[in-house]
Scaffold this motif. Structure first.
Motif, PDB file in Angstrom:
ATOM      1  N   SER A 135      -8.376   1.769   7.134  1.00 27.08           N
ATOM      2  CA  SER A 135      -8.380   1.225   5.775  1.00 27.08           C
ATOM      3  C   SER A 135      -8.285   2.357   4.762  1.00 27.08           C
ATOM      4  O   SER A 135      -8.789   3.462   4.992  1.00 27.08           O
ATOM      5  CB  SER A 135      -9.649   0.401   5.526  1.00 27.08           C
TER       6      SER A 135
ATOM      7  N   SER B 167      -6.464  -6.499   9.031  1.00 29.50           N
ATOM      8  CA  SER B 167      -7.066  -7.595   8.281  1.00 29.50           C
ATOM      9  C   SER B 167      -7.906  -8.455   9.208  1.00 29.50           C
ATOM     10  O   SER B 167      -7.544  -8.663  10.366  1.00 29.50           O
ATOM     11  CB  SER B 167      -5.980  -8.464   7.640  1.00 29.50           C
TER      12      SER B 167
ATOM     13  N   VAL C 299     -15.006   3.016   2.843  1.00 27.50           N
ATOM     14  CA  VAL C 299     -13.690   3.620   2.622  1.00 27.50           C
ATOM     15  C   VAL C 299     -13.803   4.499   1.375  1.00 27.50           C
ATOM     16  O   VAL C 299     -14.306   4.049   0.340  1.00 27.50           O
ATOM     17  CB  VAL C 299     -12.607   2.543   2.419  1.00 27.50           C
TER      18      VAL C 299
ATOM     19  N   ASP D 277       0.821  -1.203   0.000  1.00 27.89           N
ATOM     20  CA  ASP D 277       0.000   0.000   0.000  1.00 27.89           C
ATOM     21  C   ASP D 277       0.864   1.266   0.000  1.00 27.89           C
ATOM     22  O   ASP D 277       0.348   2.366  -0.076  1.00 27.89           O
ATOM     23  CB  ASP D 277      -0.918   0.016   1.221  1.00 27.89           C
TER      24      ASP D 277
ATOM     25  N   ALA E 157     -11.168  -0.619  11.404  1.00 30.62           N
ATOM     26  CA  ALA E 157     -11.033  -0.778   9.956  1.00 30.62           C
ATOM     27  C   ALA E 157     -11.513   0.461   9.216  1.00 30.62           C
ATOM     28  O   ALA E 157     -10.922   0.874   8.214  1.00 30.62           O
ATOM     29  CB  ALA E 157     -11.801  -2.010   9.492  1.00 30.62           C
TER      30      ALA E 157
ATOM     31  N   CYS F  87     -13.551 -10.972   3.443  1.00 27.72           N
ATOM     32  CA  CYS F  87     -14.119  -9.698   3.004  1.00 27.72           C
ATOM     33  C   CYS F  87     -14.831  -9.830   1.667  1.00 27.72           C
ATOM     34  O   CYS F  87     -14.403 -10.560   0.778  1.00 27.72           O
ATOM     35  CB  CYS F  87     -13.013  -8.651   2.876  1.00 27.72           C
TER      36      CYS F  87
ATOM     37  N   SER G 249      -7.212  -1.402   0.666  1.00 22.16           N
ATOM     38  CA  SER G 249      -6.338  -2.072   1.635  1.00 22.16           C
ATOM     39  C   SER G 249      -7.028  -2.024   2.989  1.00 22.16           C
ATOM     40  O   SER G 249      -7.187  -0.944   3.577  1.00 22.16           O
ATOM     41  CB  SER G 249      -4.977  -1.363   1.685  1.00 22.16           C
ATOM     42  N   VAL G 250      -7.470  -3.187   3.456  1.00 18.05           N
ATOM     43  CA  VAL G 250      -8.249  -3.271   4.693  1.00 18.05           C
ATOM     44  C   VAL G 250      -7.307  -3.504   5.862  1.00 18.05           C
ATOM     45  O   VAL G 250      -6.551  -4.476   5.879  1.00 18.05           O
ATOM     46  CB  VAL G 250      -9.294  -4.400   4.610  1.00 18.05           C
ATOM     47  N   LYS G 251      -7.380  -2.615   6.856  1.00 19.42           N
ATOM     48  CA  LYS G 251      -6.541  -2.715   8.044  1.00 19.42           C
ATOM     49  C   LYS G 251      -7.379  -2.374   9.284  1.00 19.42           C
ATOM     50  O   LYS G 251      -8.083  -1.360   9.275  1.00 19.42           O
ATOM     51  CB  LYS G 251      -5.366  -1.747   7.968  1.00 19.42           C
TER      52      LYS G 251
END
Length: 693
Positions: free
Chosen positions: A544, A574, A664, A104, A540, A582, A570-572
């Motif tokens: 994200s 995870s 997001v 990312d 998230a 997801c 970008s998922v944070k």
């Protein structure tokens, strides 16, 4: 009993050695190359100049074992070396490694803004997701190391699937037209060091790129079957889409097409003139036969197709036919070990075999997969991305006689870290202790039918069907003994197959090697999914991000019609890998006066052209051609847009709609082409590849 593809020949009198993991294969290959007398033909997805073939003492005293050194030494001895390496696209250039290995946070690498359809931009995402950083530069380094060596010839080969993602995936070496090596092992460190031992430890392995361990299968063949592996190489060398690599002073590496027609050197004269029999359908396990099967796309080197291929179709699909034939023939057990099992026809064949043998108490089906599959490997046509229903159907038919497993090294929690997994990269099928399929073709993804939407442009693949009781039973014994940690019987025993279930149940708690594949363990109730942290949604939504496929610095000056931007979420943090997964829903909103106007919905598509306005598995999307035209039609000189991705969690095994989702967003400003001249100086600075006509 049908054991072979009916439109291809079979061969007898072959000697076969099967390698479990990379150490022994690399060692034997090192010796074979050093003993070569006339020619060496190599194909692969990737090679690296410094890949060491020997790590624990060489049988050749004092010899250097790096691949480039070994090949150069062969060329200096007068051996003709021919090397074909996959190249993804003509516009492929160096992508600089991410900052701190985080995709990312990519630096601004050089990447072509391909025509007007966004391919050159969203392909970058495929490279990121596949861990293929520096793929082309590493190929260039190998070619450069061999450029001045006499008798060594190196080309890249570009797959005809030009829309999205297609590869030349064969992994073969032919030495002196007498010995052939084939299977799943590339001679590279990209995405993981292929050299590994049965113990799967870090000692003597290159872990600078990734710490994952690597489990794979390869084989060596001597005898008539070598002719078919050689002819495959000759077809690709003389008639493939070959390119030379040139590096310019600005660091860009470009591919120049090799003129069509006979190559120099021309290898036609080495093609075999022998005739081989077709299968009769009466073959049995005592016959000791080998058949070479392939995936070969339509419109690729058709004029050079070997005469022994009598397929009625423009493309060859014998790798897929081989999988289906083996599964259909099973009467005692099926063992399918693969990087990716997604082809819906293969799942249907497994279920049909389970139902056909349902009343046989000794019948078993065992599947071995990576604990964390590489998602891009399954981005093909005709795929089952959610396999929960297939697993449930097989469990309903066979109960504990069906199992799915994966391999992990060392203590761990339910949320197994990627670095701890023993990555299962094999492409094999074993049936009834007498029949095996070994090669480069996965049981799904783009290996068998190709990338969406085509069904006739698979990756180029090459595998071998082996009908030989002594060879196959010994192969199964060595392979299962490694996975189970203790020796198993030379003859197939259902009790040995049942040890997979027993050990996976035990080791789900004591942190050892063999584990249930996550979706299977969850369905069977043998493992409970990791609990989702109570604050996951809040965290998230806060952390994200959406990552564009162009340098972020030009987001406020995006010329619609010249660039089709693509975006990846970008998922944070995870979600736990063992429980939920997801799903993604994409939107593009256009505002005339941001943010005080009513937004207009703009069409977005997944990278393979599917709709993403509902929840799907696609974590990347781009503004479609129709969407770009709509933006130009609605705006005046410029307009604001917001890219939104809603991310929801669902159970790993079922494709339900998420009950809750995070949002997001990524704001950007679009401009008309007519204003590009006003911003040309800024764009030249921010986008080095931009070149106005």
């Amino acid at each position: 009993m049908t054991w072979f593809v009916d439109y291809l020949p079979v061969t007898t009198g072959n000697d076969v050695r099967i390698y479990v993991d990379g150490r022994e294969y690399c060692s034997d290959l090192h010796v074979a190359i050093n003993e070569a007398k006339s020619s060496i033909f190599l194909t692969g997805l990737h090679f690296m100049w410094d890949f060491r073939l020997e790590r624990i003492g060489s049988r050749l005293t004092g010899a250097r074992t790096e691949l480039a050194w070994v090949l150069a030494n062969a060329g200096m001895r007068g051996v003709s070396v021919y090397l074909l390496v996959n190249q993804f696209w003509t516009t492929e250039h160096d992508i600089i490694r991410p900052i701190d290995n985080r995709p990312d946070r990519l630096k601004e690498g050089t990447w072509s803004a391909h025509s007007g359809d966004g391919q050159g931009l969203h392909r970058r995402l495929l490279v990121e997701q596949g861990g293929l950083y520096n793929y082309l530069p590493e190929t260039y380094r190998l070619f450069s190391a061999l450029a001045q060596v006499p008798n060594v010839n190196c080309y890249t080969d570009i797959h005809p699937q030009t829309w999205g993602f297609g590869t030349h995936h064969q992994k073969t070496v032919v030495v002196d037209n007498e010995t052939a090596f084939l299977g799943g092992i590339d001679l590279t460190y990209i995405d993981g060091d292929r050299w590994d031992t049965n113990l799967h430890q870090t000692y003597n392995r290159n872990t600078s790129r990734t710490e994952r361990y690597w489990h794979d299968i390869h084989c060596r063949i001597r005898g008539d079957a070598v002719d078919f592996v050689r002819d495959n190489f000759v077809q690709r060398w003389n008639h493939g889409n070959l390119h030379r690599l040139t590096k310019y002073s600005n660091g860009r590496i470009l591919a120049t097409p090799v003129p069509s027609g006979p190559r120099r050197p021309n290898l036609e004269e080495v093609k075999g003139a022998k005739s081989y029999p077709k299968p009769t359908g009466k073959e049995n396990e005592q016959d000791r036969l080998i058949q070479i099967v392939r995936s070969m796309p339509a419109d690729y080197a058709r004029e050079g197709a070997p005469s022994w291929n009598e397929s009625k179709e423009a493309w060859e699909r014998s790798c897929k036919d081989a999988y289906l034939i083996g599964i259909e023939a099973a009467q005692r057990y099926i063992y399918l070990e693969n990087q990716w099992i997604a082809d819906e026809h293969i799942w249907a064949a497994l279920l049909n075999s389970a139902r056909k043998n349902q009343n046989n108490p000794n019948f078993r089906i065992l599947l071995m997969l990576p604990h964390h599959p590489l998602r891009s490997a399954g981005a093909g046509r005709n795929q089952e991305l959610f396999i929960g229903r297939e697993i449930e159907a097989l469990v309903a038919s066979l109960g504990d006689r069906f199992g799915m497993y994966s391999l992990v090294q060392g203590p761990h929690s339910n949320a197994v870290p990627t670095v701890a997994q023993i990555y299962v990269h094999s492409k094999i099928l074993i049936v009834d202790d007498c029949w095996a399929l070994i090669g480069s073709a996965n049981a799904g993804g783009i290996s068998l039918e190709g990338h969406y939407p085509h069904g006739d442009r698979p990756d180029t693949e090459l595998s071998a069907i082996i009908l030989d009781k002594s060879v196959v039973s010994d192969f199964r014994r060595r392979l299962w003994s490694e996975h189970l940690g203790n020796p198993v019987s030379t003859e197939y025993l259902p009790s040995d197959a049942d040890r997979f279930q027993t050990l996976a149940h035990q080791r789900a708690h004591d942190g050892q090697k063999l584990r249930f594949f996550p979706a299977y363990g969850q369905i069977r109730g043998a493992s409970s999914p990791s609990s989702l942290p109570s604050n996951w949604h809040r965290m998230a939504e806060l952390y994200s991000v959406i990552v564009p496929s162009f340098p972020g610095s030009i987001a406020s000056a995006l010329p619609v019609g010249w660039i089709r931007p693509s975006f990846r979420v970008s998922v944070k943090p995870s979600p736990p890998s063992f429980g939920d997964r997801c799903l993604y829903q994409w939107r593009c909103h256009l505002f005339d006066k941001f943010p005080d106007s009513t937004p207009t919905r703009i069409e977005m598509l997944s990278l393979n052209g599917e709709a993403v306005d509902d929840f799907t598995v696609y974590s990347s999307a781009y503004i479609s051609d129709a969407g770009a035209r709509q933006i130009e039609r609605l705006m005046q000189d410029e307009a604001w847009g917001v890219i939104e991705c809603r991310v929801g969690l669902v159970s790993w095994d079922k494709p339900a709609s998420p009950k809750r989702a995070i949002s997001v967003k990524y704001p950007c400003r679009f401009i008309r082409r007519s204003r590009i001249s006003e911003l040309s100086q800024e764009l030249r600075r921010l986008l080095p590849l931009w070149n106005p006509k």
